[in-house]
Design a protein around this motif. Structure first.
Motif, PDB file in Angstrom:
ATOM      1  N   ILE A  29       4.673  -4.852  -4.104  1.00  0.00           N
ATOM      2  CA  ILE A  29       3.329  -4.451  -3.653  1.00  0.00           C
ATOM      3  C   ILE A  29       3.521  -3.197  -2.798  1.00  0.00           C
ATOM      4  O   ILE A  29       4.151  -3.265  -1.731  1.00  0.00           O
ATOM      5  N   LEU A  30       3.037  -2.079  -3.303  1.00  0.00           N
ATOM      6  CA  LEU A  30       3.273  -0.801  -2.617  1.00  0.00           C
ATOM      7  C   LEU A  30       2.007  -0.344  -1.907  1.00  0.00           C
ATOM      8  O   LEU A  30       0.904  -0.791  -2.204  1.00  0.00           O
ATOM      9  N   ARG A  31       2.208   0.590  -0.969  1.00  0.00           N
ATOM     10  CA  ARG A  31       1.138   0.996  -0.056  1.00  0.00           C
ATOM     11  C   ARG A  31      -0.075   1.617  -0.729  1.00  0.00           C
ATOM     12  O   ARG A  31      -1.200   1.296  -0.399  1.00  0.00           O
ATOM     13  N   ASN A  32       0.169   2.543  -1.662  1.00  0.00           N
ATOM     14  CA  ASN A  32      -0.944   3.303  -2.245  1.00  0.00           C
ATOM     15  C   ASN A  32      -0.528   3.882  -3.600  1.00  0.00           C
ATOM     16  O   ASN A  32       0.641   3.714  -4.027  1.00  0.00           O
ATOM     17  N   THR A  33      -1.467   4.560  -4.241  1.00  0.00           N
ATOM     18  CA  THR A  33      -1.175   5.053  -5.602  1.00  0.00           C
ATOM     19  C   THR A  33      -0.083   6.130  -5.579  1.00  0.00           C
ATOM     20  O   THR A  33       0.697   6.236  -6.519  1.00  0.00           O
ATOM     21  N   GLU A  34       0.012   6.878  -4.461  1.00  0.00           N
ATOM     22  CA  GLU A  34       1.083   7.905  -4.382  1.00  0.00           C
ATOM     23  C   GLU A  34       2.453   7.219  -4.367  1.00  0.00           C
ATOM     24  O   GLU A  34       3.389   7.680  -5.023  1.00  0.00           O
ATOM     25  N   THR A  35       2.548   6.142  -3.602  1.00  0.00           N
ATOM     26  CA  THR A  35       3.843   5.434  -3.544  1.00  0.00           C
ATOM     27  C   THR A  35       4.177   4.855  -4.922  1.00  0.00           C
ATOM     28  O   THR A  35       5.329   4.880  -5.355  1.00  0.00           O
ATOM     29  N   ILE A  36       3.150   4.352  -5.612  1.00  0.00           N
ATOM     30  CA  ILE A  36       3.401   3.809  -6.959  1.00  0.00           C
ATOM     31  C   ILE A  36       3.866   4.941  -7.879  1.00  0.00           C
ATOM     32  O   ILE A  36       4.841   4.778  -8.627  1.00  0.00           O
ATOM     33  N   ALA A  62       5.264  -2.596 -10.270  1.00  0.00           N
ATOM     34  CA  ALA A  62       4.668  -2.364  -8.945  1.00  0.00           C
ATOM     35  C   ALA A  62       3.153  -2.430  -9.071  1.00  0.00           C
ATOM     36  O   ALA A  62       2.591  -2.124 -10.125  1.00  0.00           O
ATOM     37  N   GLN A  63       2.510  -2.847  -8.001  1.00  0.00           N
ATOM     38  CA  GLN A  63       1.046  -2.948  -7.969  1.00  0.00           C
ATOM     39  C   GLN A  63       0.561  -2.691  -6.544  1.00  0.00           C
ATOM     40  O   GLN A  63       1.364  -2.591  -5.610  1.00  0.00           O
ATOM     41  N   LEU A  64      -0.768  -2.614  -6.405  1.00  0.00           N
ATOM     42  CA  LEU A  64      -1.358  -2.433  -5.070  1.00  0.00           C
ATOM     43  C   LEU A  64      -1.720  -3.796  -4.479  1.00  0.00           C
ATOM     44  O   LEU A  64      -1.842  -4.790  -5.206  1.00  0.00           O
ATOM     45  N   ALA A  65      -1.957  -3.810  -3.186  1.00  0.00           N
ATOM     46  CA  ALA A  65      -2.301  -5.068  -2.509  1.00  0.00           C
ATOM     47  C   ALA A  65      -3.594  -5.659  -3.058  1.00  0.00           C
ATOM     48  O   ALA A  65      -3.774  -6.883  -3.075  1.00  0.00           O
ATOM     49  N   ASP A  66      -4.519  -4.799  -3.525  1.00  0.00           N
ATOM     50  CA  ASP A  66      -5.812  -5.330  -3.983  1.00  0.00           C
ATOM     51  C   ASP A  66      -5.817  -5.715  -5.465  1.00  0.00           C
ATOM     52  O   ASP A  66      -6.875  -5.971  -6.040  1.00  0.00           O
ATOM     53  N   ASP A  67      -4.642  -5.825  -6.065  1.00  0.00           N
ATOM     54  CA  ASP A  67      -4.549  -6.331  -7.438  1.00  0.00           C
ATOM     55  C   ASP A  67      -5.156  -7.754  -7.471  1.00  0.00           C
ATOM     56  O   ASP A  67      -4.954  -8.521  -6.529  1.00  0.00           O
ATOM     57  N   ALA A  88      -2.795  -9.191   5.957  1.00  0.00           N
ATOM     58  CA  ALA A  88      -4.267  -9.151   5.870  1.00  0.00           C
ATOM     59  C   ALA A  88      -4.709  -8.543   4.537  1.00  0.00           C
ATOM     60  O   ALA A  88      -5.764  -8.903   4.009  1.00  0.00           O
ATOM     61  N   GLN A  89      -3.878  -7.663   3.980  1.00  0.00           N
ATOM     62  CA  GLN A  89      -4.252  -6.997   2.724  1.00  0.00           C
ATOM     63  C   GLN A  89      -4.171  -7.935   1.507  1.00  0.00           C
ATOM     64  O   GLN A  89      -4.738  -7.618   0.470  1.00  0.00           O
ATOM     65  N   VAL A  90      -3.419  -9.033   1.623  1.00  0.00           N
ATOM     66  CA  VAL A  90      -3.243  -9.913   0.455  1.00  0.00           C
ATOM     67  C   VAL A  90      -3.736 -11.341   0.706  1.00  0.00           C
ATOM     68  O   VAL A  90      -3.560 -12.207  -0.154  1.00  0.00           O
ATOM     69  N   THR A  91      -4.346 -11.565   1.864  1.00  0.00           N
ATOM     70  CA  THR A  91      -4.771 -12.932   2.217  1.00  0.00           C
ATOM     71  C   THR A  91      -5.607 -13.568   1.112  1.00  0.00           C
ATOM     72  O   THR A  91      -5.425 -14.745   0.783  1.00  0.00           O
ATOM     73  N   GLN A  92      -6.514 -12.774   0.521  1.00  0.00           N
ATOM     74  CA  GLN A  92      -7.424 -13.352  -0.480  1.00  0.00           C
ATOM     75  C   GLN A  92      -6.693 -13.720  -1.778  1.00  0.00           C
ATOM     76  O   GLN A  92      -7.230 -14.430  -2.615  1.00  0.00           O
ATOM     77  N   ARG A  93      -5.450 -13.277  -1.914  1.00  0.00           N
ATOM     78  CA  ARG A  93      -4.676 -13.600  -3.130  1.00  0.00           C
ATOM     79  C   ARG A  93      -3.798 -14.837  -2.934  1.00  0.00           C
ATOM     80  O   ARG A  93      -3.138 -15.283  -3.866  1.00  0.00           O
ATOM     81  N   LEU A  94      -3.788 -15.355  -1.703  1.00  0.00           N
ATOM     82  CA  LEU A  94      -2.957 -16.525  -1.397  1.00  0.00           C
ATOM     83  C   LEU A  94      -3.830 -17.772  -1.347  1.00  0.00           C
ATOM     84  O   LEU A  94      -5.018 -17.685  -1.044  1.00  0.00           O
ATOM     85  N   ASN A  95      -3.242 -18.941  -1.623  1.00  0.00           N
ATOM     86  CA  ASN A  95      -3.999 -20.196  -1.510  1.00  0.00           C
ATOM     87  C   ASN A  95      -3.065 -21.292  -1.002  1.00  0.00           C
ATOM     88  O   ASN A  95      -1.920 -21.012  -0.619  1.00  0.00           O
ATOM     89  N   SER A  96      -3.552 -22.527  -1.037  1.00  0.00           N
ATOM     90  CA  SER A  96      -2.756 -23.610  -0.433  1.00  0.00           C
ATOM     91  C   SER A  96      -1.501 -23.930  -1.251  1.00  0.00           C
ATOM     92  O   SER A  96      -0.610 -24.628  -0.767  1.00  0.00           O
ATOM     93  N   ASP A  97      -1.419 -23.416  -2.489  1.00  0.00           N
ATOM     94  CA  ASP A  97      -0.204 -23.624  -3.298  1.00  0.00           C
ATOM     95  C   ASP A  97       0.813 -22.508  -3.093  1.00  0.00           C
ATOM     96  O   ASP A  97       1.920 -22.566  -3.628  1.00  0.00           O
TER      97      ASP A  97
END
Ligand SMILES: NC(=O)c1ccc[n+]([C@@H]2O[C@H](COP(=O)([O-])OP(=O)(O)OC[C@H]3O[C@@H](n4cnc5c(N)ncnc54)[C@H](OP(=O)(O)O)[C@@H]3O)[C@@H](O)[C@H]2O)c1
Length: 308
Positions: A29-36, A62-67, A88-97
């Motif tokens: 998971i990279l910072r931005n499109t330039e880093t990718i 590689a992908q962005l945090a908002d994938d 904080a950038q990936v919290t919504q991609r995580l769950n209880s599993d």
């Protein structure tokens, strides 16, 4: 297993390469499109041995945090001061599993991350492996070591057997600890006794043998702090541990001194800064520790580096 690695620096690439070598699916998971875009110019994630005799490149995606892809296994491999913002950038991609491994040095950042993820299993790591980047996304395993893993929250859960087997099979030497807090506090105290002084005196670890009284006073203060913080096991034989590390790593430059020499921000707030905050909260008498913190901040200021 499918792994996401947030923080593609020395340790992130070290883990990415070894997992990819075992055919695990790894996503940086990279910072931005330039880093990718920069990463896409590289031949993949590189891994070399300490002597640079062997280098292998692995074609890791590689992908962005908002994938939108959900994250099952996350390795958080950024510096302690970046950890909370990164998670904080990936919290919504995580769950209880999901399962999150935190590689940060010191203390404080792990608790901040766990607070943001109350329903996700957070495993803290204490790593003595040493790695640096020879080039972007190209890690060199400079020092063999050990990774001790353990649950941050104290509600007993079964040991994650599959995770440990996967890591060890990939050549990541992992052990499980039912009490990771002891490991983290002991390492914190050792780092507090060694790292700031190596910056202040700009010296190798072994040269601290010239300051026995100061080190022993610091060890006494750190011992009482650890006991006051309910970490008496970590406090046991602290002075002996500190001197053993000084002897064993005599020819090494501490990570904090290395950061200063490379004009990089240090993790001061998660090492001696954390210890001083705890000491104040517990009304512990640690004058030498506080003086050392101030001296370290002055030394950083003189180098034009952040003091937190
Ligand atoms: N290296 C070692 O030998 C070693 C050994 C034991 C423990 N540790 C600990 O492990 C942790 C990581 O160390 P390291 O040496 O691997 O650090 P590093 O080489 O500086 O790598 C950290 C990486 O995280 C990236 N990053 C930070 N925030 C990000 C975000 N929001 N999104 C995407 N990427 C982000 C950084 O990108 P930018 O460059 O763009 O900031 C950098 O590439 C530290 O706490 C360190 O003390 C390291």
């Amino acid at each position: 297993m499918i792994w996401h690695i947030l923080g593609a620096g020395s340790l992130g690439c070290l883990w990415a390469a070894r997992l990819a070598a075992q055919q695990h699916t790894v996503q940086l998971i990279l910072r931005n499109t330039e880093t990718i875009a920069g990463y896409q110019q590289a031949p993949g994630v590189g891994l070399s041995d300490a002597q640079h005799q062997h280098t292998v490149y692995y074609p890791v995606s590689a992908q962005l945090a908002d994938d939108p892809q959900p994250i099952k296994h996350l390795l958080l491999a950024c510096k302690a001061y970046d950890a909370e913002a990164a998670i904080a950038q990936v919290t919504q991609r995580l769950n209880s599993d999901s399962l999150v491994i935190l590689l940060q040095n010191g203390l404080g950042s792990q608790q901040a991350v766990q607070k943001r993820l109350p329903n996700t299993r957070c495993i803290a790591a204490s790593s003595t492996e040493g790695a640096y980047l020879a080039a972007p996304f190209h890690s060199v395993l400079a020092g063999q070591g050990q990774v001790i893993l353990g649950d941050l929250d104290t509600n007993a859960r079964p040991q994650p057997q599959q995770l440990l087997e996967t890591c060890n099979a990939a050549g990541i030497p992992c052990l499980w600890s039912a009490d990771i807090a002891t490991q983290l506090w002991r390492k914190l105290a050792i780092n507090c006794a060694i790292n700031p002084l190596t910056v202040i005196y700009n010296c190798l670890n072994g040269e601290l043998r010239n300051y026995p009284e100061l080190i022993n006073t610091l060890c006494d203060e750190l011992h009482s702090l650890l006991c006051g913080a309910g970490q008496s096991e970590a406090a046991q034989a602290l002075q002996e541990h500190v001197w053993a590390v000084i002897d064993k790593t005599a020819a090494n430059s501490s990570s904090m001194r290395q950061d200063v020499l490379n004009q990089r921000r240090t993790e001061i707030s998660y090492i001696i800064g954390f210890a001083c905050t705890q000491s104040r909260a517990l009304s512990c008498h640690t004058p030498t520790l506080h003086a050392l913190h101030t001296q370290l901040q002055d030394a950083l200021l003189a180098q034009g580096l952040p003091t937190v």
